[in-house]
Design a protein around this motif. Sequence first.
Motif, short mmCIF file in Angstrom:
data_model
loop_
_atom_site.label_atom_id
_atom_site.label_comp_id
_atom_site.label_asym_id
_atom_site.label_seq_id
_atom_site.Cartn_x
_atom_site.Cartn_y
_atom_site.Cartn_z
N SER A 76 -10.43 10.59 8.39
CA SER A 76 -10.14 9.60 8.19
C SER A 76 -8.83 9.15 9.36
O SER A 76 -8.34 10.32 9.04
CB SER A 76 -10.99 8.87 6.89
OG SER A 76 -11.48 8.08 6.58
N PHE A 77 -8.50 8.39 9.41
CA PHE A 77 -6.94 8.23 9.95
C PHE A 77 -6.48 7.28 8.87
O PHE A 77 -7.33 5.72 9.20
CB PHE A 77 -6.98 7.44 11.90
CG PHE A 77 -7.94 8.79 12.16
CD1 PHE A 77 -6.84 9.97 13.38
CD2 PHE A 77 -9.66 8.76 12.69
CE1 PHE A 77 -7.60 10.56 13.50
CE2 PHE A 77 -9.71 9.64 13.27
CZ PHE A 77 -8.89 10.68 13.62
N PHE A 78 -5.67 6.57 9.01
CA PHE A 78 -4.60 5.71 7.91
C PHE A 78 -3.43 5.66 8.46
O PHE A 78 -2.56 6.15 10.00
CB PHE A 78 -4.00 6.89 7.14
CG PHE A 78 -5.21 7.34 6.30
CD1 PHE A 78 -5.57 5.97 4.94
CD2 PHE A 78 -5.88 8.32 6.43
CE1 PHE A 78 -6.66 6.65 3.54
CE2 PHE A 78 -7.07 8.68 5.32
CZ PHE A 78 -7.52 8.17 4.47
N TYR A 79 -2.64 4.60 8.71
CA TYR A 79 -1.97 3.86 9.44
C TYR A 79 -1.09 2.55 8.71
O TYR A 79 -1.76 1.22 8.24
CB TYR A 79 -1.84 2.73 10.59
CG TYR A 79 -1.31 2.04 11.21
CD1 TYR A 79 -0.16 2.56 11.23
CD2 TYR A 79 -1.46 1.13 11.30
CE1 TYR A 79 1.14 2.14 12.10
CE2 TYR A 79 -0.42 0.14 11.97
CZ TYR A 79 0.83 0.67 12.57
OH TYR A 79 1.63 -0.48 12.55
N LEU A 80 -0.02 2.98 8.11
CA LEU A 80 0.47 1.87 7.45
C LEU A 80 2.02 0.50 7.82
O LEU A 80 2.53 1.35 8.64
CB LEU A 80 1.53 3.00 6.36
CG LEU A 80 2.62 1.85 5.54
CD1 LEU A 80 2.13 0.48 4.44
CD2 LEU A 80 3.24 3.08 4.59
N ARG A 81 1.53 -0.76 8.15
CA ARG A 81 2.47 -1.03 8.36
C ARG A 81 3.07 -1.89 7.69
O ARG A 81 2.59 -2.79 6.30
CB ARG A 81 1.38 -2.27 9.25
CG ARG A 81 2.83 -3.16 10.54
CD ARG A 81 2.66 -4.52 9.35
NE ARG A 81 3.74 -5.70 10.64
CZ ARG A 81 4.13 -6.40 10.60
NH1 ARG A 81 4.30 -6.90 8.90
NH2 ARG A 81 4.85 -6.92 11.28
N SER A 82 4.66 -1.72 6.60
CA SER A 82 4.21 -2.59 5.66
C SER A 82 4.01 -4.23 5.45
O SER A 82 4.64 -4.44 6.83
CB SER A 82 5.76 -2.31 4.86
OG SER A 82 7.27 -2.08 6.06
N LEU A 83 4.29 -4.53 4.40
CA LEU A 83 4.46 -5.98 4.21
C LEU A 83 5.16 -6.27 3.02
O LEU A 83 5.29 -5.38 2.21
CB LEU A 83 2.55 -6.41 3.88
CG LEU A 83 1.68 -5.97 4.74
CD1 LEU A 83 0.85 -5.89 4.17
CD2 LEU A 83 2.15 -6.77 6.04
N ALA A 84 5.67 -7.73 2.73
CA ALA A 84 6.51 -7.78 1.85
C ALA A 84 4.74 -8.64 0.42
O ALA A 84 4.46 -7.88 0.53
CB ALA A 84 6.76 -9.73 2.23
N LYS A 85 6.12 -8.41 -0.79
CA LYS A 85 5.12 -8.40 -1.13
C LYS A 85 3.70 -9.75 -1.46
O LYS A 85 2.73 -9.62 -2.15
CB LYS A 85 5.69 -8.69 -3.02
CG LYS A 85 6.93 -7.43 -3.52
CD LYS A 85 6.85 -7.94 -4.44
CE LYS A 85 7.89 -6.17 -5.73
NZ LYS A 85 8.82 -6.55 -6.60
N ALA A 86 4.65 -11.18 -1.15
CA ALA A 86 4.01 -12.27 -1.36
C ALA A 86 3.64 -12.37 0.64
O ALA A 86 4.61 -12.80 1.94
CB ALA A 86 4.73 -13.45 -1.90
#
Length: 299
Positions: free
Chosen positions: A91-101
């Motif tokens: 599998s391939f993974f990608y993190l695009r960070s988000l705020a808590k809300a």
Amino acid sequence: MNQLPCTAVPRLKIDDFDPKELSSPAIIEGFDIGKCLQWTPDYLRNTMGDKHVTVHKSDHPVLKFQPRNFTYETFQFDEFLTHAFDENCKSFFYLRSLAKAARDDVANFAVDYPELKADVEFPPLFEEDQFFSSVFRVSSADVELWTHFDTMDNYLLHIYGQKRVFLFPPKDVSNLYVIDDKPRVFELDNVSVESFPNLKNCSAWKCVLAPGDILFIPAFWFHNVKALNFSVSVNVFWKSLPSELYDAKDVYGNSALLPGQRALQSLDSTLNKLKGLPAPIKDFYIRCLILKLEALITQ
């Protein structure tokens, strides 16, 4: 299959760079981005191992937004990192960070990742009150993000690994097979020009980012980014136009500017008025509209 002819993205010393004067991409040199250049997967794991993150997961390295070929899944950071750093993972993974809300607030690296903020030095490319967001990005090898544009100037501060970036100026919107603001062209390293003949009319730019590079991406420039190996970056966005032109509900920095939204809505209303006409007459009026719109481009 064909290689797109490209212009190499130029490199500029930070002292020669002014985003108010530059309307094309550039790689900014001569700025030390800090201790983050010493990051390793083990350092990130030890620093943030139990932090929960929501990431894109896909069975294919080319992520497509429409139709969507990925899911959003939540992992502890060390588990995500283990998968993303493993080149044998299926599998391939990608993190695009988000705020808590995430639905209401923009991402802010310093707030969302306080464990790492002291390691990163950000170049002073805009005024503090112009800041919009800063996004932490971590990617498996070979992950290619769908071609898209942002409505704000931004820079990609590259920290670990290598990334290949294609960029296209706003005028290429008519050559990129755009539907609902998303181009339908993927795998640009070996794209089928036979399937997408208009690509031959594009003015493509290209670069490969190494750790320490800072890529300036002007607003409305389409870009396609591929991680050539496990990669880490921070993306910073700022408002180069008056704030009242931006959609206040936009948390990603890519919603249409408000004047653009209104113009497109008016055009939809105009086209609806022609629906009942016989096809040849409707065709006539649509071509008249096209002539008026093309005339606006040259004004």
